[in-house]
Design a protein around this motif. Structure first.
Motif, PDB file in Angstrom:
ATOM      1  N   ASN A   1       0.827  -1.161   0.066  1.00 31.12           N
ATOM      2  CA  ASN A   1      -0.115  -0.117  -0.101  1.00 31.12           C
ATOM      3  C   ASN A   1       0.831   1.217  -0.072  1.00 31.12           C
ATOM      4  O   ASN A   1       2.036   1.214   0.345  1.00 31.12           O
ATOM      5  CB  ASN A   1      -0.864   0.073   1.233  1.00 31.12           C
ATOM      6  N   MET A   2       0.238   2.297  -0.479  1.00 28.27           N
ATOM      7  CA  MET A   2       0.859   3.921  -0.284  1.00 28.27           C
ATOM      8  C   MET A   2       0.000   4.399   0.436  1.00 28.27           C
ATOM      9  O   MET A   2      -1.496   4.419   0.183  1.00 28.27           O
ATOM     10  CB  MET A   2       1.062   4.313  -1.796  1.00 28.27           C
TER      11      MET A   2
ATOM     12  N   LEU B   1      -3.817   3.635  -1.187  1.00 29.54           N
ATOM     13  CA  LEU B   1      -3.653   3.236  -2.770  1.00 29.54           C
ATOM     14  C   LEU B   1      -2.983   1.894  -2.681  1.00 29.54           C
ATOM     15  O   LEU B   1      -1.774   1.844  -1.912  1.00 29.54           O
ATOM     16  CB  LEU B   1      -3.157   4.227  -3.526  1.00 29.54           C
ATOM     17  N   ALA B   2      -3.171   1.137  -3.617  1.00 30.27           N
ATOM     18  CA  ALA B   2      -2.460  -0.200  -3.698  1.00 30.27           C
ATOM     19  C   ALA B   2      -1.201   0.152  -4.485  1.00 30.27           C
ATOM     20  O   ALA B   2      -1.298   1.087  -5.382  1.00 30.27           O
ATOM     21  CB  ALA B   2      -3.154  -1.372  -4.677  1.00 30.27           C
ATOM     22  N   ALA B   3      -0.110  -0.443  -3.963  1.00 36.33           N
ATOM     23  CA  ALA B   3       1.234  -0.147  -4.632  1.00 36.33           C
ATOM     24  C   ALA B   3       1.441  -0.430  -5.943  1.00 36.33           C
ATOM     25  O   ALA B   3       2.085   0.125  -6.646  1.00 36.33           O
ATOM     26  CB  ALA B   3       2.117  -0.564  -3.606  1.00 36.33           C
ATOM     27  N   GLU B   4       0.756  -1.588  -6.097  1.00 34.47           N
ATOM     28  CA  GLU B   4       1.064  -2.118  -7.482  1.00 34.47           C
ATOM     29  C   GLU B   4      -0.185  -1.934  -8.279  1.00 34.47           C
ATOM     30  O   GLU B   4      -1.517  -2.502  -7.920  1.00 34.47           O
ATOM     31  CB  GLU B   4       1.632  -3.714  -7.387  1.00 34.47           C
TER      32      GLU B   4
ATOM     33  N   ASP C   1      -8.057  -4.249  -1.041  1.00 37.39           N
ATOM     34  CA  ASP C   1      -8.181  -5.690  -1.875  1.00 37.39           C
ATOM     35  C   ASP C   1      -8.276  -4.816  -3.161  1.00 37.39           C
ATOM     36  O   ASP C   1      -9.298  -4.472  -3.621  1.00 37.39           O
ATOM     37  CB  ASP C   1      -9.199  -6.378  -1.420  1.00 37.39           C
ATOM     38  N   PRO C   2      -7.359  -5.006  -4.195  1.00 39.47           N
ATOM     39  CA  PRO C   2      -7.563  -4.524  -5.534  1.00 39.47           C
ATOM     40  C   PRO C   2      -8.688  -5.340  -6.337  1.00 39.47           C
ATOM     41  O   PRO C   2      -9.133  -4.776  -7.396  1.00 39.47           O
ATOM     42  CB  PRO C   2      -6.216  -4.440  -6.307  1.00 39.47           C
TER      43      PRO C   2
END
Length: 91
Positions: A32-33, A44-47, A86-87
């Motif tokens: 995460n970011m 925000l999901a990091a990937e 969870d993206p």
């Protein structure tokens, strides 16, 4: 990030929606970011791949957060809260 966790292997610009124009990255871990603008904290999901725009998830008003730790822990109103993203479920 490169698998060594120290260097960048690739970089590109992706626009973000629903955040202020002065967004800052507060912290990042492997998943995460944690971002912050004048009004709120966001996760925000990091990937992510093959997208042109991302929408961070608002997790707390900036005025309510007393401290942060890593990219997924916020101290809000005297209690620590852990967040994850969870993206696949977009939650």
């Amino acid at each position: 990030m490169d698998p060594n966790g120290m260097s960048m292997a690739h970089q590109r610009c992706i626009s973000m929606s629903q955040v202020g124009k002065d967004v800052k990255m507060i912290n990042r871990n492997g998943d995460n970011m944690l971002l912050m603008d004048d009004n709120a904290y966001y996760l925000l999901a990091a990937e992510f791949s093959d997208v042109n725009q991302v929408t961070p998830v608002k997790i707390a008003a900036r005025k309510d957060v007393q401290a942060t730790f890593d990219a997924d822990l916020l101290y809000v109103h005297g209690k620590w809260f852990s967040f994850s993203f969870d993206p696949y479920a977009k939650k």
